[in-house]
Design an enzyme around this catalytic site. Structure first.
Site, PDB file in Angstrom:
ATOM      1  N   HIS A 170      41.130  43.662  40.244  1.00  0.00           N
ATOM      2  CA  HIS A 170      41.814  43.173  41.279  1.00  0.00           C
ATOM      3  C   HIS A 170      41.936  44.174  42.513  1.00  0.00           C
ATOM      4  O   HIS A 170      41.840  43.683  43.532  1.00  0.00           O
ATOM      5  CB  HIS A 170      43.384  42.943  40.651  1.00  0.00           C
ATOM      6  CG  HIS A 170      44.495  42.428  41.683  1.00  0.00           C
ATOM      7  ND1 HIS A 170      44.175  40.968  42.027  1.00  0.00           N
ATOM      8  CD2 HIS A 170      45.057  42.742  42.274  1.00  0.00           C
ATOM      9  CE1 HIS A 170      45.381  40.703  43.135  1.00  0.00           C
ATOM     10  NE2 HIS A 170      45.829  42.059  43.117  1.00  0.00           N
ATOM     11  N   PHE A 180      47.214  41.969  50.520  1.00  0.00           N
ATOM     12  CA  PHE A 180      46.352  41.019  50.900  1.00  0.00           C
ATOM     13  C   PHE A 180      46.912  40.332  52.118  1.00  0.00           C
ATOM     14  O   PHE A 180      46.026  39.563  52.877  1.00  0.00           O
ATOM     15  CB  PHE A 180      46.362  39.965  49.728  1.00  0.00           C
ATOM     16  CG  PHE A 180      45.273  39.071  49.888  1.00  0.00           C
ATOM     17  CD1 PHE A 180      43.788  39.574  49.468  1.00  0.00           C
ATOM     18  CD2 PHE A 180      45.364  37.716  50.169  1.00  0.00           C
ATOM     19  CE1 PHE A 180      42.685  38.387  49.649  1.00  0.00           C
ATOM     20  CE2 PHE A 180      44.520  36.752  50.356  1.00  0.00           C
ATOM     21  CZ  PHE A 180      43.027  37.254  50.111  1.00  0.00           C
TER      22      PHE A 180
END
EC number: 2.5.1.78
Length: 155
Positions: free
Chosen positions: A90, A59
């Site tokens: 996720h 991320f």
């Protein structure tokens, strides 16, 4: 009239690279990094022209890549990591945002950023793509970066 074709050679000579690597699933990232460095070396590049940035996870790759690109020190960047599906959504969120963010960073900075982030269903697939059965996707991403450096130089 002849159509002009412009493409990039596969020479890393004098090219400066930043490798941005996710530490999450680090043993996979390490193998991808080794593949990328091997590719740069095999194509005439120098380790002196490689800088490695490590970030916590996939991320964060776009943020670090964009900041590195904005320094003006690099001809291209190579993002590396592994996002492996788990039992929650996720994976989908991180994979989508990392992919979009890396593409956006490249578009906004004008610096080629090669995508060497694995998105796999399981650890076995990641291992296969980090230097075993399915080759090394870090090597492949570095090859893309090398070609893009030379394409940009020829434009």
């Amino acid at each position: 009239m002849q159509i002009k074709q412009i493409e990039g050679a596969l020479s890393a000579k004098d090219a400066r690279f930043a490798l941005v690597i996710s530490r999450f699933n680090d043993f996979i990232g390490q193998k991808l990094m080794e593949g990328a460095i091997d590719c740069i070396r095999r194509h005439g590049g120098s380790e002196d022209n490689i800088t490695i940035y490590r970030c916590p996870g996939a991320f964060e790759l776009p943020m670090v890549a964009k900041k590195a690109a904005l320094t003006g020190k690099y001809d291209a960047l190579i993002t590396l990591g592994a996002i492996i599906r788990g039992s929650t959504p996720h994976f989908d969120v991180v994979a989508a945002e990392a992919t979009k963010g890396i593409a956006q960073a490249s578009l906004e900075t004008g610096v080629p950023i090669a995508f060497g982030v694995l998105t796999t269903e399981n650890i076995e697939q990641a291992i296969e793509r980090a230097g075993t059965k399915a080759g090394n996707k870090g090597f492949d991403a570095a090859l893309t970066a090398i070609e893009m450096v030379n394409l940009y130089r020829n434009m």
